[in-house]
Design an enzyme around this catalytic site. Structure first.
Site, PDB file in Angstrom:
ATOM      1  N   ARG A 171       0.657   0.335  -9.962  1.00  0.00           N
ATOM      2  CA  ARG A 171       0.479   1.055  -8.542  1.00  0.00           C
ATOM      3  C   ARG A 171      -0.571   1.724  -8.617  1.00  0.00           C
ATOM      4  O   ARG A 171      -0.346   2.853  -9.115  1.00  0.00           O
ATOM      5  CB  ARG A 171       1.742   1.204  -7.967  1.00  0.00           C
TER       6      ARG A 171
ATOM      7  N   ASN B 283       4.874   2.401 -11.855  1.00  0.00           N
ATOM      8  CA  ASN B 283       4.413   2.892 -10.498  1.00  0.00           C
ATOM      9  C   ASN B 283       4.506   4.634 -11.022  1.00  0.00           C
ATOM     10  O   ASN B 283       5.707   5.086 -10.980  1.00  0.00           O
ATOM     11  CB  ASN B 283       5.721   2.573  -9.822  1.00  0.00           C
TER      12      ASN B 283
ATOM     13  N   GLU C 239       9.177  -2.699  -4.021  1.00  0.00           N
ATOM     14  CA  GLU C 239       7.653  -2.607  -4.467  1.00  0.00           C
ATOM     15  C   GLU C 239       7.192  -3.001  -5.774  1.00  0.00           C
ATOM     16  O   GLU C 239       6.308  -3.694  -6.013  1.00  0.00           O
ATOM     17  CB  GLU C 239       7.229  -1.018  -4.075  1.00  0.00           C
TER      18      GLU C 239
ATOM     19  N   HIS D 256       1.529   2.742   1.752  1.00  0.00           N
ATOM     20  CA  HIS D 256       3.102   1.902   1.706  1.00  0.00           C
ATOM     21  C   HIS D 256       2.481   0.552   2.101  1.00  0.00           C
ATOM     22  O   HIS D 256       3.403  -0.169   2.240  1.00  0.00           O
ATOM     23  CB  HIS D 256       3.957   2.435   2.637  1.00  0.00           C
TER      24      HIS D 256
ATOM     25  N   ARG E 203       6.104  16.569   5.352  1.00  0.00           N
ATOM     26  CA  ARG E 203       4.890  16.272   5.978  1.00  0.00           C
ATOM     27  C   ARG E 203       5.053  16.307   7.552  1.00  0.00           C
ATOM     28  O   ARG E 203       5.994  15.756   8.081  1.00  0.00           O
ATOM     29  CB  ARG E 203       4.031  14.924   5.552  1.00  0.00           C
TER      30      ARG E 203
END
Length: 398
Positions: A94, A7, A385, A183, A242
């Site tokens: 990923r 990842n 994940e 996601h 963000r």
């Protein structure tokens, strides 16, 4: 079967090695500050149920060097777990953006790499690094299958009325401007865990991933039908740095009246906003401390953060026509009981009622923190994940 999951971020590389189908990794590690002064690697092995940690600092010039360091830790370090690269059957990568091309795990070929490259403009901070790590892994593990798992893939079931923007058709047809969502690997994993826990395949779920990046997804019968992140990962919820949703008129105003460049605007909304811009830190733990000290800006940041989540829950309850459960996951979702309480307050019309004692005592695993008589369940489910990527790679082995 050994499956290594990679990842990679812009300056980092996380990895886990699984002996599938076991969920517990054989080892895990993190390479941080790649290409930056103060780089280091932390490798943790779990051989024989015993945890052992190796840490190493020094110069790591690029991701290729980072993967060479990982291979050394896997094979030659004091906490080595394999004998050779050939012990790795598959490497799962990923990849952030798969556009409309990829709807599931994909065996990497020259054509797949070319497609990932075409999507550089849609994920300029991630897809180039992801492709670089794929090419390095092909050389590092030459006899292993290389498999890409895309963050956007889970959201390819979103219907056209949810993924299209109300702009002229040509911008979708020619430029690919639409909602992609992100996601996806996390939302897929926790929603599947919720479906198993509820024992209800025909289900209406809202998955809330709260980390430094935040997103919320409406999931009907195991399929994503809407999500808060859109063409890029900026829209939707308030995040660490963000802004989340903002009126585009603000952008026009800053260009016309304040002379902002596109680069300055990108930096402002992606790196200087969110919790950091309002409350003074991108870390929820820092915001909590500031708020407890009476800092008004930090208190406002927490209020905005929870308000935006509640707003999306209401919207997604409408398009789902009801909710069986909401899911909190990722760093903030799993660890901040006060935020869970703030989000769930005054949502009794949706059948949501929190059990305060259960919520405050959560320490891990899948847990229902709702009141016993609540119509809608409130679940805390740790995301995983890396294991989800390994699962998808394992399923491809037949």
């Amino acid at each position: 079967m050994n499956i290594l999951v990679i990842n990679s971020g812009s300056s980092s590389l996380k990895y886990q090695l699984f002996k599938m189908p076991n969920q517990s990794p054989i080892c895990s590690g993190l390479v941080e500050r790649i290409g930056i002064e103060g780089a280091f690697i932390k490798h943790t092995s779990f051989k024989g149920g015993e945890k052992s940690v190796t840490e190493k600092s020094g110069s790591i010039s690029d991701h290729a060097e980072g993967l060479r360091q990982v291979l050394f830790m896997l094979i030659d370090g004091k906490d080595a777990v394999i004998d050779s690269p050939d012990d790795i059957a598959a490497v799962g990568h990923r990849v952030v953006h798969g556009g409309e091309h990829f709807t599931g795990p994909t065996l990497i070929t020259a054509d797949v790499k070319a497609q990932i490259k075409k999507l550089f403009s849609l994920a300029p901070l991630h897809n180039p690094v992801n492709l670089n790590c794929i090419e390095v892994a092909e050389k590092t593990f030459p006899n292993s299958k290389q498999i890409a798992v895309f963050d956007t893939a889970f959201h390819q079931t979103i219907p056209v009325e949810a993924f299209r923007y109300a702009i002229p058709d040509q911008y979708y047809r020619q430029d690919g401007i639409r909602v992609y969502g992100f996601h996806g690997t996390s939302h897929k994993y926790v929603s599947e865990q919720a479906i198993k826990w509820l024992n209800k395949k025909q289900s209406k779920l809202i998955s809330i991933h709260l980390g430094n990046g935040c997103s919320i997804t409406a999931i009907k019968n195991g399929r994503s039908i809407d999500t808060s992140m859109g063409f890029g990962p900026l829209s939707g919820l308030v995040m660490g740095t963000r802004s989340g949703d903002i009126d585009p008129s603000v952008i026009f105003h800053l260009i016309e009246h304040a002379g902002y460049s596109l680069s300055q605007l990108s930096t402002l909304f992606n790196k200087q906003s969110g919790l950091l811009g309002v409350g003074g830190s991108s870390d929820m733990r820092d915001i909590r401390k500031l708020a407890s000290d009476g800092n008004d800006e930090a208190i406002l940041a927490l209020t905005l953060y929870a308000y935006r989540i509640k707003k999306f829950i209401g919207a997604y309850a409408a398009i789902l026509n009801g909710i069986d459960a909401i899911i909190f996951t990722a760093g903030v979702g799993e660890n901040d009981s006060a935020m869970r309480a703030a989000v769930c307050s005054e949502l009794d019309y949706l059948g949501l009622s929190l059990n305060a004692d259960k919520n405050s005592s959560y320490t891990g695993g899948i847990m229902d923190v709702s009141a016993d008589d609540a119509k809608t369940r409130i679940l805390v489910i740790p995301t995983n994940e890396e294991y989800e990527i390994a699962l998808q790679c394992y399923a491809m082995q037949g």
